[in-house]
Scaffold this motif. Structure first.
Motif, short mmCIF file in Angstrom:
data_model
loop_
_atom_site.label_atom_id
_atom_site.label_comp_id
_atom_site.label_asym_id
_atom_site.label_seq_id
_atom_site.Cartn_x
_atom_site.Cartn_y
_atom_site.Cartn_z
N GLN A 154 -3.87 40.22 64.90
CA GLN A 154 -2.76 40.04 65.84
C GLN A 154 -1.99 41.35 66.05
OE1 GLN A 154 -1.89 37.33 67.72
NE2 GLN A 154 -3.83 36.50 67.00
N ALA A 158 -1.73 43.13 69.51
CA ALA A 158 -0.43 43.42 70.11
C ALA A 158 -0.32 44.89 70.50
CB ALA A 158 0.70 43.03 69.16
N SER A 162 -0.01 46.03 74.29
CA SER A 162 1.12 46.84 74.73
C SER A 162 0.66 48.09 75.46
CB SER A 162 1.98 47.23 73.50
OG SER A 162 2.46 46.08 72.86
#
Length: 377
Positions: A154, A158, A162
């Motif tokens: 995760q 992420a 991003s």
């Protein structure tokens, strides 16, 4: 991190409760033994002994024989000492034994508290032969390993998401700054480039939402035929294949499973789109096949293309992987196609296997549980 705890009144420890239980059992056993002595021995002794008759020529040492009161006077103090000893012994042995028994539970509790504080790297690794505590510790270690892997995935996702979301925004900002500094620049070209960048951002956002939905694992439960999904995906992407000079060949039999037709269709579309885009520059081929096995149904999509290594293929189901390099073309996708395929398959209790073809290209096979016979219709 928010920690929610229950306010509980202080109570006895489990070790103390077990020690008292052991002592109570020892006392009960001692009491039963004394009761047996009383029932089967002492109660048959008369309350008062009759004088023994004198036999001529026989020595009689005492005119009085012990009766029940004499035996009780001698027995009760000794029994009280034994019961006191049993109580002390039961409490001490129970306390030591309970501490030894609950030692693994203390380690598991400590590990659980560390996990609640956010530490996932530690493991219990309880030594010794298998028992209930070791099974619990091993299950807890397995859970921690999965949580740590999921957390790392995760975090990596992420960070990549991003970066991917920041890229179109940065490009848009650059285009607007160039346009502001150069008022005479062709507005139509700027609009076209902004439209392209915006479309890529929308595609990425939709792919992220779909991936999140598939990762939740909650899917509809309805009859689905993989062969029908393969046919619909082929018809939808046929114009793209013709534009890129790729031939699609479909072959298979009805492959019934249970799940969400929308997600299964998206899975098939992603596989077929990936096979078309990552193909030979011209005269490429894509093969779509469905098969039925004993307990599963299979969808296989393979395509021609450049030679791939097993090490590279093993990374394709990770988010934001785009083949041998980070391609930026009009149909290259956002690098989530196979990651979405994997999540959808897992949400349907299936799996995905990837392997490079001998002559170049990729072969992807999705296995899903076969639908039970009574699910038709």
């Amino acid at each position: 991190m928010v920690r929610e705890t229950l306010e509980r009144e202080p109570g006895w420890s489990v070790r103390l409760k077990l020690a008292l239980s052991y002592a109570a059992l020892v006392m009960l056993a001692g009491s039963l033994l004394l009761a047996v002595v009383w029932v089967f021995l002492l109660r048959y002794v008369p309350e008062q002994m009759n004088p023994l008759p004198r036999i001529p020529g026989q020595f009689r040492p005492s005119p009085h024989s012990p009766d029940r009161s004499d035996l009780l006077a001698a027995f009760v103090p000794k029994a009280a000492l034994v019961m006191t000893f049993l109580l002390i012994f039961g409490l001490a042995a129970g306390w030591i034994l309970a501490g030894s028994m609950l030692g693994p539970l203390t380690r598991i509790t400590t590990a659980a508290r560390l996990t609640a504080e956010g530490s996932l790297a530690h493991r219990i690794r309880l030594e010794g032969k298998n028992d209930e505590f070791r099974e619990l510790a091993d299950a807890f270690d397995t859970m921690l390993a999965r949580l740590e892997a999921h957390d790392a995935e995760q975090r990596r996702f992420a960070a990549n998401a991003s970066h991917e979301l920041r890229t179109p925004l940065a490009i848009t900002q650059t285009l607007l700054e160039v346009a502001r500094k150069d008022p005479g620049r062709d507005a139509d070209e700027l609009v076209d480039r902004l439209h392209f960048v915006n479309a890529r951002a929308i595609d990425l956002t939709e792919a992220l939402l779909l991936l999140s939905r598939a990762s939740q694992g909650a899917v509809a439960r309805e009859p689905v035929d993989l062969s029908l999904a393969a046919e619909e995906a082929t018809e939808t992407l046929l114009p793209l294949a013709e534009k890129r000079g790729v031939t699609i060949e479909t072959n298979g039999e009805p492959a019934p499973t249970i799940g969400s037709y929308t997600l299964v269709l998206q899975l098939t579309m992603n596989l077929l789109h990936n096979a078309i885009v990552h193909n030979l520059p011209a005269l490429g081929t894509v093969w779509v096949t469905t098969k039925v096995h004993a307990k599963t149904v299979a969808l296989t999509v393979e395509n021609t293309g450049e030679h791939l290594s097993h090490q590279l293929v093993s990374t394709f189901t990770e988010p934001f992987q785009r083949g041998t390099q980070r391609i930026r073309t009009d149909h290259a996708g956002v690098g989530l196609g196979l990651a979405i395929v994997k999540s959808i398959a897992q949400a349907h209790h299936g799996d995905v296997s990837l392997e490079p073809r001998t002559g170049g290209g990729l072969r992807v096979t999705v296995h899903l549980p076969i639908a039970p016979p009574d699910s038709a219709g």
